[in-house]
Scaffold this active site. Structure first.
Site, PDB file in Angstrom:
ATOM      1  N   HIS A 184     -14.636 -32.125  40.090  1.00  0.00           N
ATOM      2  CA  HIS A 184     -13.698 -31.869  38.983  1.00  0.00           C
ATOM      3  C   HIS A 184     -12.497 -32.797  39.065  1.00  0.00           C
ATOM      4  CE1 HIS A 184     -15.970 -27.992  38.601  1.00  0.00           C
ATOM      5  NE2 HIS A 184     -15.864 -28.334  37.337  1.00  0.00           N
ATOM      6  N   ASN A 185     -12.740 -34.051  38.770  1.00  0.00           N
ATOM      7  CA  ASN A 185     -11.677 -35.060  38.810  1.00  0.00           C
ATOM      8  C   ASN A 185     -11.676 -35.848  37.487  1.00  0.00           C
ATOM      9  OD1 ASN A 185     -13.824 -36.966  39.022  1.00  0.00           O
ATOM     10  ND2 ASN A 185     -13.932 -36.538  41.218  1.00  0.00           N
ATOM     11  N   ALA A 186     -10.869 -36.892  37.436  1.00  0.00           N
ATOM     12  CA  ALA A 186     -10.708 -37.629  36.170  1.00  0.00           C
ATOM     13  C   ALA A 186     -11.986 -38.356  35.750  1.00  0.00           C
ATOM     14  CB  ALA A 186      -9.553 -38.619  36.299  1.00  0.00           C
ATOM     15  N   VAL A 187     -12.859 -38.668  36.702  1.00  0.00           N
ATOM     16  CA  VAL A 187     -14.102 -39.354  36.325  1.00  0.00           C
ATOM     17  C   VAL A 187     -15.010 -38.384  35.554  1.00  0.00           C
ATOM     18  CG1 VAL A 187     -16.028 -40.770  37.149  1.00  0.00           C
ATOM     19  CG2 VAL A 187     -13.884 -40.762  38.417  1.00  0.00           C
ATOM     20  N   HIS A 188     -15.041 -37.128  35.992  1.00  0.00           N
ATOM     21  CA  HIS A 188     -15.799 -36.122  35.231  1.00  0.00           C
ATOM     22  C   HIS A 188     -15.213 -36.000  33.818  1.00  0.00           C
ATOM     23  CE1 HIS A 188     -17.557 -32.370  33.875  1.00  0.00           C
ATOM     24  NE2 HIS A 188     -16.376 -31.761  33.891  1.00  0.00           N
ATOM     25  N   ASP A 225     -10.581 -30.049  31.917  1.00  0.00           N
ATOM     26  CA  ASP A 225     -10.528 -29.534  33.299  1.00  0.00           C
ATOM     27  C   ASP A 225      -9.211 -29.921  33.970  1.00  0.00           C
ATOM     28  OD1 ASP A 225     -12.827 -28.018  33.764  1.00  0.00           O
ATOM     29  OD2 ASP A 225     -14.069 -29.795  34.110  1.00  0.00           O
ATOM     30  N   ASP A 334     -19.906 -31.029  28.588  1.00  0.00           N
ATOM     31  CA  ASP A 334     -19.426 -30.581  29.898  1.00  0.00           C
ATOM     32  C   ASP A 334     -20.556 -30.402  30.907  1.00  0.00           C
ATOM     33  OD1 ASP A 334     -17.484 -29.832  31.720  1.00  0.00           O
ATOM     34  OD2 ASP A 334     -17.544 -27.713  31.152  1.00  0.00           O
ATOM     35  N   GLN A 385     -29.679 -27.211  41.437  1.00  0.00           N
ATOM     36  CA  GLN A 385     -29.917 -27.965  40.202  1.00  0.00           C
ATOM     37  C   GLN A 385     -31.039 -27.360  39.358  1.00  0.00           C
ATOM     38  OE1 GLN A 385     -28.186 -30.485  38.705  1.00  0.00           O
ATOM     39  NE2 GLN A 385     -26.719 -29.887  40.261  1.00  0.00           N
TER      40      GLN A 385
HETATM   41 ZN   LIG Z   1     -15.798 -29.864  33.113  1.00  0.00          ZN
END
Ligand SMILES: [Zn+2]
Length: 456
Positions: A184-188, A225, A334, A385
């Site tokens: 959950h970072n800026a790349v996501h 996020d 998302d 997964q």
């Molecule tokens: Zn998200």
């Protein structure tokens, strides 16, 4: 159909509420560094402003100042800090202490810039490699990509946006993501924004969307996020985190992402030239979009979507219907990782599992009870997964393909099938059997299970 989610609208003539400003404090308590550091997270959550860090630690000092309004701080210093997020404050304090942080744009050579620009020409391709783009932009993928999309969709011109303010807003958004979070970072956020752009281009949507719809969609995707602490809602609830109390244990993270986004929108002044009414509407509608990403609410959204498709009554001339479809599009964006190529999808799977297991390690350490999917001793990436795809991704994308039966939808379902088969192969190798699906997702969302994608 009436799509109506009553949400509180903050008056714009008042300062940003304390909880939004004190999210700077919230970040400190929920961020990996504080939460996963020495103090017991249960105590951290309960004792805002009372963390016993070394007083020489600038970070702790700042936390205490923000978290305890009784502390004497000079008015001017406090005002400055109120304008800065926690992470941005750290950067500025480094600057004032003479510690230089290399300016990323300066160390990029022309070749990298050229390659990044080249990639942006294909920003609408489903196989866009956001990890490569992030490396080429030296960690500025969210700023670069979102700015480009604003330009591409003509939003800067249409809404007469100040490009300096826009860039500043996007930099603040990017910085308020926690780079230490594996997932959950800026790349996501950049990845979700790129996926959202792909969905906005789909013929059914593109011919009916207004610039306002596109504007809200891109902002919501980029901020959906914001300030994510790297742990999930059950963790915040069981540690009595103040955000869980504030939002009454309901969509705690999503409410926080939304309110954080509102804080940055106001702080940047990006839409200060718009009417108060429009700004209030924008904040409320961005909230509707971000709150739709709460995966625990998937059943409700999916049922509504399925009913519309069964009745065939979606009318995209209707603003409420368009808004509902944008909520579904953001939900798809998302959780679209399993619908990407195996090379990209596998990386995302590893990152999200790393974040889950990190939470599980903390829960074990502090005897908090390990959350589902978070135990590295009993879970595997493949199991997680396959469960995720079977119970959450396939039903959602099956319905999306009914709504928008395009080449993109078929491509996404194709990757989804191939990726699931690949994880099943991994699972067989690991377990010696092929049909063990993690039951956790079934427990999470039993009403939508099991649903095979339906294509019309
Ligand atoms: Zn998200």
């Amino acid at each position: 159909m009436e799509v109506c989610y009553q949400l509180p609208v903050l008056p714009l003539d008042r300062p940003v509420p304390q909880h939004v400003l004190s999210r700077r404090g919230a970040i400190s308590f929920s961020s990996s560094s504080a939460l996963f550091g020495c103090p017991n997270p249960r105590q951290l959550s309960q004792r805002r402003g009372a963390i016993s860090y070394d007083s020489s630690d600038q970070t702790a000092l700042y936390i205490r100042m923000l978290a305890n309004s009784e502390i004497e701080v000079s008015v001017s210093a406090r005002n400055v800090r109120r304008l800065l997020s926690f992470q941005r404050y750290l950067r500025s304090s480094r600057f004032f202490r003479g510690i230089t942080v290399p300016n990323s744009s300066n160390i990029l050579d022309d070749d990298y810039n050229g390659q990044a620009k080249c990639m942006l020409e294909k920003v609408g391709n489903w196989n866009f490699d956001i990890f490569l783009f992030d490396r080429l932009t030296n960690g500025n993928s969210l700023v670069s990509l979102t700015f480009h999309l604003f330009n591409l969709h003509g939003l800067i011109e249409h809404f007469q946006l100040d490009t300096m303010k826009l860039r500043r807003f996007l930099v603040m958004v990017q910085e308020d993501y926690h780079s230490q979070n594996p997932y959950h970072n800026a790349v996501h956020a950049a990845d979700v924004t790129q996926a959202m752009h792909c969905y906005l281009k789909e013929p059914k949507l593109s011919k009916s969307l207004t610039p306002w719809d596109v504007l809200l969609s891109l902002i919501a995707a980029a901020t959906h996020d914001l300030d994510h602490p790297g742990v999930n809602q059950p963790f915040l609830i069981k540690t009595n985190h103040y955000l869980a109390t504030l939002y009454k244990n309901t969509s705690v993270l999503e409410n926080h992402h939304w309110r954080s986004a509102v804080g940055l929108l106001r702080e940047s002044g990006l839409f200060a030239h718009m009417s108060l009414e429009n700004r209030q509407l924008m904040e409320s509608q961005i909230g509707d979009l971000i709150l739709a990403t709460d995966i625990s609410q998937q059943n409700e959204y999916l049922s509504m979507f399925r009913s519309h498709l069964d009745r065939g009554d979606l009318c995209l001339e209707n603003a409420n219907h368009r808004h509902f479809i944008l909520q579904m599009a953001l939900k798809c964006a998302d959780i679209c990782n399993p619908c990407r190529t195996w090379e990209l999808s596998k990386q995302w799977s590893e990152k999200v599992t790393e974040e889950f297991f990190h939470q599980g390690d903390i829960e074990k350490k502090y005897h908090l009870g390990v959350s589902p999917l978070c135990d590295r001793q009993t879970e595997t990436i493949a199991n997680i997964q396959i469960g995720f795809m079977t119970y959450l991704v396939e039903p959602l994308f099956g319905e999306w393909a009914r709504f928008s039966n395009t080449r993109l939808s078929q491509t996404m379902l194709g990757h989804l099938g191939l990726n699931k088969a690949s994880w099943k192969g991994v699972q067989r190798e690991q377990l010696g059997s092929g049909d063990d699906v993690d039951p956790t997702f079934e427990e999470m969302d039993s009403d939508i299970l099991p649903q095979e994608p339906r294509l019309s």
